[in-house]
Design an enzyme around this catalytic site. Sequence first.
Site, PDB file in Angstrom:
ATOM      1  N   SER A 301      14.240   5.494  10.699  1.00 53.32           N
ATOM      2  CA  SER A 301      13.451   6.725  10.661  1.00 53.32           C
ATOM      3  C   SER A 301      14.329   7.861  10.178  1.00 53.32           C
ATOM      4  O   SER A 301      15.545   7.865  10.397  1.00 53.32           O
ATOM      5  CB  SER A 301      12.908   7.034  12.070  1.00 53.32           C
ATOM      6  OG  SER A 301      12.455   8.367  12.161  1.00 53.32           O
ATOM      7  N   LYS A 307      14.753   4.164  16.041  1.00 48.54           N
ATOM      8  CA  LYS A 307      13.579   3.421  15.560  1.00 48.54           C
ATOM      9  C   LYS A 307      13.955   2.137  14.812  1.00 48.54           C
ATOM     10  O   LYS A 307      14.910   2.094  14.036  1.00 48.54           O
ATOM     11  CB  LYS A 307      12.730   4.300  14.638  1.00 48.54           C
ATOM     12  CG  LYS A 307      12.014   5.446  15.328  1.00 48.54           C
ATOM     13  CD  LYS A 307      11.008   4.965  16.359  1.00 48.54           C
ATOM     14  CE  LYS A 307       9.816   4.283  15.759  1.00 48.54           C
ATOM     15  NZ  LYS A 307       8.946   5.156  14.956  1.00 48.54           N
ATOM     16  N   ARG A 340     -22.732  -4.850 -25.677  1.00 50.04           N
ATOM     17  CA  ARG A 340     -21.383  -4.511 -25.232  1.00 50.04           C
ATOM     18  C   ARG A 340     -21.475  -3.122 -24.618  1.00 50.04           C
ATOM     19  O   ARG A 340     -21.934  -2.179 -25.269  1.00 50.04           O
ATOM     20  CB  ARG A 340     -20.377  -4.544 -26.391  1.00 50.04           C
ATOM     21  CG  ARG A 340     -20.081  -5.973 -26.857  1.00 50.04           C
ATOM     22  CD  ARG A 340     -19.052  -6.037 -27.978  1.00 50.04           C
ATOM     23  NE  ARG A 340     -17.844  -5.351 -27.626  1.00 50.04           N
ATOM     24  CZ  ARG A 340     -17.252  -4.436 -28.404  1.00 50.04           C
ATOM     25  NH1 ARG A 340     -17.788  -4.116 -29.573  1.00 50.04           N
ATOM     26  NH2 ARG A 340     -16.141  -3.867 -28.034  1.00 50.04           N
TER      27      ARG A 340
END
Length: 489
Positions: A301, A307, A340
Amino acid sequence: MPEALGTDFGLLSPLDAGTRAAALTGDRAWLQALVDTELALTRSLVAAGLAPDWMFPVCDALTDAATLDLAAIAAAGRGGGNPVIPLVKHLAAAAERQYPGASDHIHVGATSQDILDTAAMLVGSRVAAEVHAQLAGFAGALAGLARDHRDTVMAGRTLGQQASPTSFGFVAAGWLDAVLAASARLESVTVGLPVQFGGAVGNLSVLTEIARTRRASDRAHADRAHTDNIVHDVLRDFAGRLGLAVPSLAWHTNRLPVTDLGSALAAAIGVVGSFALDVSVLSRTEIAELSERLGAGEGGSSAMPHKRNPVTAVLVVAAARQAPGLLATLYGSLLTEDQRPSGAWHAEWPPLRELERLAVAAATGAASLADRLDVDAERMRGNLDLTDGLIFSERVTTVLAEALGKTTAFGLVQRASEEAFLTHRPLQIVLSGMLSAEGADESLRARAWAAFDYAGDLGQSGAGIDRVLARHGAGTLLTTVDTARISRP
């Protein structure tokens, strides 16, 4: 030296790093597929006797799309609304440098949509081969988890709450079953990806006229059937050279080949995303039953030094959340007009490419995550105690129902569960007391007590695991898809 404005290094696509997503879906990959398509068509004309033999070495000399000016072709695409028009000019000029008059045999009988649609199928087949390869590795890792943890008991969870005991092996088998289904679906779609070749309005009128005039000497009176056979030979050879299927008709306005491919890719992305979401949930601090084995510098982190984020799981989930919106655009392009359409096939290019990119990156990420998944069996066992036995309510209700009837047993266990919850006492103790108070015999009380055994029967978990493992072991995922496509540009 500063990079040119617009160069994409994947700054906002970190899951792509270390995968073949960019190599298989980037502009260079698409240009190569367009060149492959144009040259396959020319070679097919030569093989059918509609172009001179000396075009074979000319085509060989033009094979590498890296010799073309990608930036110039891309910039000029704005003028005609697609990159095929400027590509044909660049390719024709290169052909003329190889042999005067060679440009006459480039892009014969085709329209821009023929080339671009076929290139899209070619890119799709190459992407699918890579996704299959990654899913095969992913499936192998999941099979190992299902086999190794068939008896690792954990809390089964429904609607975010603990429900009844299950095994982690059974959970892994569920992931594997979905992967096998998604892979089979992608394979089924991939083997049917068709070439596109119809000319201006889909009826191959130009190629038909060329076949009639250039092969008129084959017979004294060249009949229509003979001409039709030549046209079909070109179409069949064209498809064969690219490893694609021969369609019944041109599909300029029938966009199902694109939506089928997109749907199969989105399904694969969703399946690996569901696995990653489960990993993310089970990695939460308060659950901590699974964790992603992180390398140096991973999972950190910018603000919190402690973390250890399940970063691969997060990125795979993010990929899966994007797929439905991309697929919706492809389905919107099913609405076509005339022979088309205006805008329908153009709208497919970005979302299809993004789905392909996400599929490669997500499948690769999921395979890597499964290989680095740490399973904390002790934590799984410990989490079963969080509800003081409430997790066994279904099992003990089933045991009691055989003696008391389903409705009575359910009501009894429900009352006991409420009391256990309010008094913070184990359900096993509360229920045993209630049974004694109601005069239940010793045998029934013993069976009810035994229902709280963590090593108790998990129903058909073992049989289900065995069925999925047998399905996985019956053969590889890459049975029909040409695995050689994986190594192509």
